[in-house]
Design an enzyme around this catalytic site. Structure first.
Site, PDB file in Angstrom:
ATOM      1  N   TYR A 124      -7.224   3.214  -7.065  1.00 20.52           N
ATOM      2  CA  TYR A 124      -6.760   3.053  -8.452  1.00 20.52           C
ATOM      3  C   TYR A 124      -6.505   1.591  -8.809  1.00 20.52           C
ATOM      4  O   TYR A 124      -6.547   1.218  -9.971  1.00 20.52           O
ATOM      5  CB  TYR A 124      -5.469   3.844  -8.670  1.00 20.52           C
ATOM      6  N   ASN A 166      -3.753   1.625   1.160  1.00 24.96           N
ATOM      7  CA  ASN A 166      -2.574   2.478   0.998  1.00 24.96           C
ATOM      8  C   ASN A 166      -1.389   1.930   1.797  1.00 24.96           C
ATOM      9  O   ASN A 166      -1.564   1.483   2.931  1.00 24.96           O
ATOM     10  CB  ASN A 166      -2.852   3.895   1.516  1.00 24.96           C
ATOM     11  N   LEU A 219       8.663  -4.549  -6.729  1.00 21.55           N
ATOM     12  CA  LEU A 219       9.574  -3.445  -6.437  1.00 21.55           C
ATOM     13  C   LEU A 219      10.666  -3.373  -7.500  1.00 21.55           C
ATOM     14  O   LEU A 219      11.031  -2.291  -7.969  1.00 21.55           O
ATOM     15  CB  LEU A 219      10.226  -3.636  -5.054  1.00 21.55           C
ATOM     16  N   CYS A 223       3.947   5.159  -7.588  1.00 22.01           N
ATOM     17  CA  CYS A 223       4.751   3.978  -7.267  1.00 22.01           C
ATOM     18  C   CYS A 223       6.250   4.164  -7.331  1.00 22.01           C
ATOM     19  O   CYS A 223       6.967   3.693  -6.457  1.00 22.01           O
ATOM     20  CB  CYS A 223       4.394   2.835  -8.213  1.00 22.01           C
TER      21      CYS A 223
END
Length: 480
Positions: A11, A87, A217, A272
């Site tokens: 993605y 990943n 994050l 996410c």
């Protein structure tokens, strides 16, 4: 000619590289992946991911300066800049299980880069990684360098699915973190030059490595926190007769708060938010900051609470049992305009209803039956491993059927759960749906898509998240 190679055709890697190739005709871009089927899909007319506008971009560049290949080592050794977007799943066992990021795929990519490189490389972290990953990668590369020099950069992606191509064409910001050394600054400049082909100078932010890693994050944690905040308020609205849409509108009118990400729903999903917050929690714990860890953990707790609350509403409204009853689920993707089901709230809602022996009929305009069955059979966090490492043939869940039509899904059902805000669900003929359902007919709107008053006029009993309760529901306990 600058050569870019991206490891990982998912993605992030696929769309990002397609746009770089589209905007920089003088740069050769190759996307490599170990999955033969995924690369074959990128080279076909049926791309492996659905994203508005992606098809056009890929078709214009593919074969000119954009290539998709499984010949990983050759392209890595020829590249000047290597993006790594593999990943980074949540660990399911061992140290930090359930929170820490599993860097297995990252590390094997780094070792492979060190093995095949014969010239200096700029290595760019594109996947979301824990803070200080760059340091670990740097160690692997320098200890295996054989005279080759590496510069590590962090260039996190801030794409939203469903608008990824727009986000790439007109980003709010491009963030590039690098070492504060002369070589580090040169590497940052080299990547900046690529983006400068189409991104205005003032939107390209440069920071140190750790700031760039942590910004990603933190950005996701802030966004998820807004959703959990409005979802927490939605529970209070139901208890007091307030309307969460009105409250969110009033709050969002304050320019310091702003209106985005204030839609109450059955919960957030996507690849996410949960993963990044768990990662943040783990990093805080490792750095001796338990209070900070607890603060962010609460965002996920509220999200789980919201999904459970929704399932409890469904079951308690239907005389406290859904056993043997057909329930239609409209929408399985985690949000509209994407076929992505990673961490979608629909999985937990369906599993909750199946736990009470419901018969579920699912319709989603973009998600395949195979994907839905896989998601319902998979363990938590399995989705974030490459497909060939996921559990094989999902055990068919007998009580689940998947249809290609909303009317078929709702025929003979006792209740309808709307779990994705697809625009087409606003346009459905609810009178026709009502006529073909068992009575009393229920609609549980997990995305506030429909007008509850219009549906009540038809005869439905309606539950909308955070809206004043139907008199039918007032006597039912919210928590089973």
């Amino acid at each position: 000619m600058v050569k870019i190679c991206c490891i990982g055709a998912g993605y992030v890697g696929g769309p990002t590289m397609a746009v770089i190739a589209f905007k920089c005709p003088s740069i050769e871009v190759v996307v490599v992946d170990i999955s033969v089927s995924r690369i074959a899909a990128w080279n076909s007319d049926q791309l492996p991911i659905f994203e508005p506008g992606l098809d056009d971009v890929v078709k214009q560049c593919r074969g000119n300066n954009l290539f998709f290949s499984t010949n990983i080592e050759q392209h890595v050794s020829e590249a000047d800049i290597i993006f790594v977007s593999v990943n980074t799943p949540t660990k399911t066992r061992g140290l930090g299980a359930g929170k820490a990021a599993d860097l297995t795929y990252w590390e094997s990519a780094a070792r492979m880069i060190a093995d095949v490189s014969k010239s200096d490389k700029i290595v760019v972290e594109k996947s979301t990684v824990p803070v200080k990953t760059a340091e670990a990668i740097e160690k692997i590369l320098t200890h295996n360098s054989r005279g080759v020099k590496y510069q590590i950069l962090s260039n996190p992606e801030f794409l939203a699915e469903g608008t990824a191509i727009q986000d790439l064409f007109k980003p709010d910001r491009v963030l590039i973190g690098g070492r504060e050394t002369p070589e580090g600054r040169r590497a940052v400049q080299a990547l900046k030059d690529v983006y400068a082909h189409w991104v205005p100078e003032d939107r390209i932010i440069t920071t140190n490595l750790w700031s760039a890693e942590l910004s990603k994050l933190a950005a996701n944690a802030f966004l998820a926190q807004r959703i959990s905040s409005v979802n927490a308020i939605s529970a209070l609205c139901e208890a007091t007769g307030a309307n969460v849409s009105e409250v969110a509108y009033a709050v969002g009118k304050d320019s310091r708060v702003g209106p985005k990400f204030l839609n109450a729903s059955v919960g957030f999903g996507g690849s996410c938010f949960q993963k990044d917050i768990l990662n943040l929690v783990y990093i805080c714990e490792c750095n001796g900051l338990p209070e900070v860890a607890d603060y962010w953990r609460q965002v996920i707790k509220i999200n789980d609470y919201q999904k459970n609350r929704f399932v409890n509403r469904v079951v308690s409204s239907m005389f406290n049992t859904v056993s043997g009853k057909k329930i239609a689920v409209l929408g399985f993707a985690f949000k509209k305009d994407t076929g992505d089901t990673r961490e979608t709230p629909a999985i937990d809602v369906c599993k909750g209803l199946l736990g009470d022996n419901a018969k579920i009929s699912i319709y989603d305009p973009q998600v395949t039956e195979d994907q839905i069955r896989r998601d319902l059979a998979m363990n938590k966090f399995d989705w974030d491993h490459p497909v060939h490492l996921q559990p094989m043939s999902p055990t068919a869940v007998k009580q689940v059927s998947v249809t290609w039509d909303a009317y078929e899904a709702t025929k003979g059902a006792h209740g309808v759960c709307i779990l994705t805000e697809w625009d087409e669900f606003k346009e459905l003929d609810y009178q026709r749906i009502y006529d073909n359902m068992q009575k009393p007919a229920f609609v549980f709107d997990g995305r506030n898509v429909v007008d509850p008053e219009e549906l009540r006029a038809i005869g439905f009993i309606v539950y909308s998240i955070g809206k004043p309760l139907d008199s039918w529901l007032k006597d039912m306990p919210a928590v089973a």
